[in-house]
Design a protein around this motif. Structure first.
Motif, PDB file in Angstrom:
ATOM      1  N   TRP A   1     -14.737 -22.344   8.736  1.00  0.00           N
ATOM      2  CA  TRP A   1     -16.070 -21.968   9.199  1.00  0.00           C
ATOM      3  C   TRP A   1     -16.115 -21.580  10.671  1.00  0.00           C
ATOM      4  O   TRP A   1     -16.822 -20.640  11.053  1.00  0.00           O
ATOM      5  CB  TRP A   1     -17.057 -23.103   8.929  1.00  0.00           C
ATOM      6  CG  TRP A   1     -17.379 -23.289   7.480  1.00  0.00           C
ATOM      7  CD1 TRP A   1     -16.994 -24.325   6.674  1.00  0.00           C
ATOM      8  CD2 TRP A   1     -18.142 -22.406   6.645  1.00  0.00           C
ATOM      9  NE1 TRP A   1     -17.464 -24.146   5.405  1.00  0.00           N
ATOM     10  CE2 TRP A   1     -18.184 -22.978   5.353  1.00  0.00           C
ATOM     11  CE3 TRP A   1     -18.793 -21.198   6.865  1.00  0.00           C
ATOM     12  CZ2 TRP A   1     -18.846 -22.373   4.289  1.00  0.00           C
ATOM     13  CZ3 TRP A   1     -19.451 -20.579   5.811  1.00  0.00           C
ATOM     14  CH2 TRP A   1     -19.476 -21.172   4.541  1.00  0.00           C
ATOM     15  N   ARG A   2     -15.384 -22.272  11.540  1.00  0.00           N
ATOM     16  CA  ARG A   2     -15.453 -21.951  12.970  1.00  0.00           C
ATOM     17  C   ARG A   2     -14.846 -20.581  13.263  1.00  0.00           C
ATOM     18  O   ARG A   2     -15.415 -19.795  14.025  1.00  0.00           O
ATOM     19  CB  ARG A   2     -14.763 -23.041  13.783  1.00  0.00           C
ATOM     20  CG  ARG A   2     -15.594 -24.324  13.901  1.00  0.00           C
ATOM     21  CD  ARG A   2     -14.948 -25.292  14.855  1.00  0.00           C
ATOM     22  NE  ARG A   2     -13.722 -25.857  14.295  1.00  0.00           N
ATOM     23  CZ  ARG A   2     -12.891 -26.658  14.966  1.00  0.00           C
ATOM     24  NH1 ARG A   2     -13.147 -26.960  16.236  1.00  0.00           N
ATOM     25  NH2 ARG A   2     -11.822 -27.145  14.381  1.00  0.00           N
ATOM     26  N   LEU A   3     -13.710 -20.293  12.652  1.00  0.00           N
ATOM     27  CA  LEU A   3     -13.104 -18.976  12.828  1.00  0.00           C
ATOM     28  C   LEU A   3     -14.003 -17.899  12.225  1.00  0.00           C
ATOM     29  O   LEU A   3     -14.219 -16.833  12.822  1.00  0.00           O
ATOM     30  CB  LEU A   3     -11.723 -18.942  12.166  1.00  0.00           C
ATOM     31  CG  LEU A   3     -11.003 -17.581  12.188  1.00  0.00           C
ATOM     32  CD1 LEU A   3     -10.763 -17.133  13.625  1.00  0.00           C
ATOM     33  CD2 LEU A   3      -9.686 -17.665  11.421  1.00  0.00           C
ATOM     34  N   ALA A   4     -14.550 -18.179  11.044  1.00  0.00           N
ATOM     35  CA  ALA A   4     -15.427 -17.211  10.374  1.00  0.00           C
ATOM     36  C   ALA A   4     -16.658 -16.911  11.220  1.00  0.00           C
ATOM     37  O   ALA A   4     -17.110 -15.755  11.300  1.00  0.00           O
ATOM     38  CB  ALA A   4     -15.843 -17.742   9.007  1.00  0.00           C
ATOM     39  N   ALA A   5     -17.218 -17.934  11.871  1.00  0.00           N
ATOM     40  CA  ALA A   5     -18.434 -17.741  12.674  1.00  0.00           C
ATOM     41  C   ALA A   5     -18.179 -16.791  13.839  1.00  0.00           C
ATOM     42  O   ALA A   5     -19.003 -15.907  14.136  1.00  0.00           O
ATOM     43  CB  ALA A   5     -18.943 -19.090  13.180  1.00  0.00           C
TER      44      ALA A   5
END
Length: 260
Positions: free
Chosen positions: A210-214
């Motif tokens: 999720w953090r990379l995707a955000a």
């Protein structure tokens, strides 16, 4: 999330920006985004790469869809797009169910032949996708779009995947006689539906970084909105040119995967 260098993050953000632009114009942004993720985070399990790809792509696709609907000079058939999208969502689930029994080595050559045929058709029919031939959008055409375009291409998306957005643009243009710009807009709405279903499954399985995707999603959103504005400003002939480039790129990628 695994440790990722700043250089890799910048590389992935640049790829997300360009992929968002390509996807908004004519589909096929995944041809760049997914390989970039595989290259940038090679030690991450494939399901997490796929889930992260969907989490990024749905943001750019949504931004492009909203931009098209708000700015398109011709009304985008939102209701038809949603109907096709729901059929595509169901089709993709069916395709995913049968995916384990299909050999990619057998499927890739078939898709390459289809794509080359599509490229030849587009080049030999200059009027394709210009919207010059007015055809009434009857109930029969809408049903055909829902069943064949939504269900059929959705099934392909779940079964194999590459080039789904491009196939949607081509099929919507052919079945509903839309110009290429309006077809691209309609395809984005359909893509939002299919991406949402896939992302929900990946998220449920815990396969999203999720953090990379955000971080990547911010750039993908910017690329998607810019791509939609570019397509609206430059028109069908520009989209036609990008379409041919993407089709030939997809054929080259499939050929490389098949024989190298």
């Amino acid at each position: 999330m695994p440790d990722i260098s700043l250089t890799t993050v910048l590389f992935l953000c640049a790829a997300a920006l360009v992929a968002g632009w390509i996807d908004a114009v004519v589909g096929g942004g995944g041809l760049l985004l997914l390989p970039a993720l595989l290259l940038g985070v090679p030690h991450v399990p494939a399901p997490q790469v796929l889930g992260t790809n969907k989490a990024v792509a749905i943001v750019g696709t949504t931004g492009a869809a909203v931009t098209y609907v708000r700015r398109a000079p011709v009304r985008v058939p939102v209701k038809t797009a949603v109907r096709v999208g729901l059929a595509a969502l169901a089709g993709s689930m069916g395709g995913a169910f049968f995916a384990s029994g299909i050999s990619n080595e057998v499927l890739r050559p078939v898709i390459m032949v289809v794509l080359l045929g599509v490229a030849a058709f587009v080049m030999l029919r200059p009027s394709f996708g210009t919207g010059e031939t007015a055809v009434a959008v009857t109930r029969a055409r809408i049903v055909t779009a829902v069943v064949l375009v939504g269900g059929g291409i959705g099934f392909y998306d779940g079964l194999f995947g590459p080039g789904t957005g491009t196939f949607l643009v081509l099929a919507l243009t052919a079945v509903l006689h839309l110009d290429l710009v309006t077809a691209s807009a309609t395809a984005k709405i359909v893509n939002v539906c299919t991406n949402a279903g896939a992302l929900a499954m990946f998220a449920y399985q815990g396969n999203v970084l999720w953090r990379l995707a955000a971080v990547m999603a911010v750039f993908n959103l910017a690329g998607g909105m810019l791509g939609a504005r570019t397509a609206l400003r430059r028109g069908a002939e520009f989209v036609r040119g990008v379409l041919l480039v993407v089709v030939f790129s997809l054929v080259a990628k499939l050929a490389f995967d098949q024989w190298y």
